[in-house]
Design a protein around this motif. Sequence first.
Motif: not given
Length: 398
Positions: A28-29, A55-60, A77-82
């Motif tokens: 979902a994230a 958890r990894p988000m940076r690539g997206l 930077e690169g993680f939640f929250p955004i």
Amino acid sequence: MLSGGGGGGGDIQEVQAVELFVGLAGTAARFLTALCAAARGGVYRIDGIAQMRKRPMRGLIEALRTLGADIRCTGEEGFFPIEIHARGLRGGPVTIDASESSQMLSALLMVAPLADAPVEVTIAGGVRWPFVQMTTRLMEHFGQPAVQRLADDRLRVVSGHPWGLQAAAAGGRRGERNAVYAIEPDATAASYFLALPLVTGGELDLPGLRGPGGGLQGDTRFVSVLQRVGAVVTETEGGGGGGLHVAFSVEKLAGGATAGGTRTGVTENFNEFSDTFLTLAAIAPLLDGPTRISGIAHTRKQETDRVAGMARELRRLGQHVIEEEDSLEIHPRPLLAGQEIETYGDHRFAMSFGILGCHDLHGDGRSWLSIKDPACCAKTFPHFFELLESLREKSSEA
């Protein structure tokens, strides 16, 4: 909330100041991050629990920014929250590193048709292709042209085609408003019950589930692993598309000993279907000889560090475990009774060890294993233990 536009079928209507909380749901994230970034306007704040923030988000995030998205990381930077200040996606070339989670690439591919121009994706690092292929095939089912494979590491997605369920996928006429799309049974959730006969002996049917290569899901490869362990798996026919029949013979002897089929330890690279590795690892104490599981380094960044957690819990049960960055090697030892398994809030720990707990360790049906926080399986399978109990009751009546 997000809603589809009128005739386009895929347009996203502008909304303002939306707060989205995803808990620990990585799928979902990533999917919501991409969808909100593709909106034509609005502000979207997305967050999760403390572990989700690791958890990894940076690539997206970086890929969406390349396509014009305004995404602000309000913590690290690169993680939640955004916080996303949506203004649509312009399309064009983009590079994404989805080596830590194929969900990031899937998310990007699914919103690419909403961009102003075609999107050409270069993949940096490896990716687990079965999940990407499942995404692209589903996109075709819902009205998108086939994603073009320009090279081993390059894909092209055309834009401007409306989303809509295709007639062939729905079993009806194109454009039919009430068409029904049949969703396959969850192959990952099925892995626990596929393994159950190896633990208890006996047989069961999994209606609608397809074997390796028979459907969209790469996790059906786990069936082949269990066959090498010793399970007898056959395809069945009938209403609803048939299914799988799983069997294994275990005969109880005096003193709690067992005889019957051989359960053999195996060596397997789980890189492309890693959600199922915990199921095999949990039952490895029952197998003859060591079991080696590799290709799992990326699972250290999922709901918990699954490699370290599995090694820790198996050692709690008396097993000899060799842990490396990308692998586990499990050497069976006598199981220790009276232990409580820590689940780390991870649904797959609860369900995997729930299957091991069905093993009749004492030979008289007494329970021997406890699981902490079994309700964490509600994330994907809220009635898992109720279903497991119903199978126990049915087997007792047989």
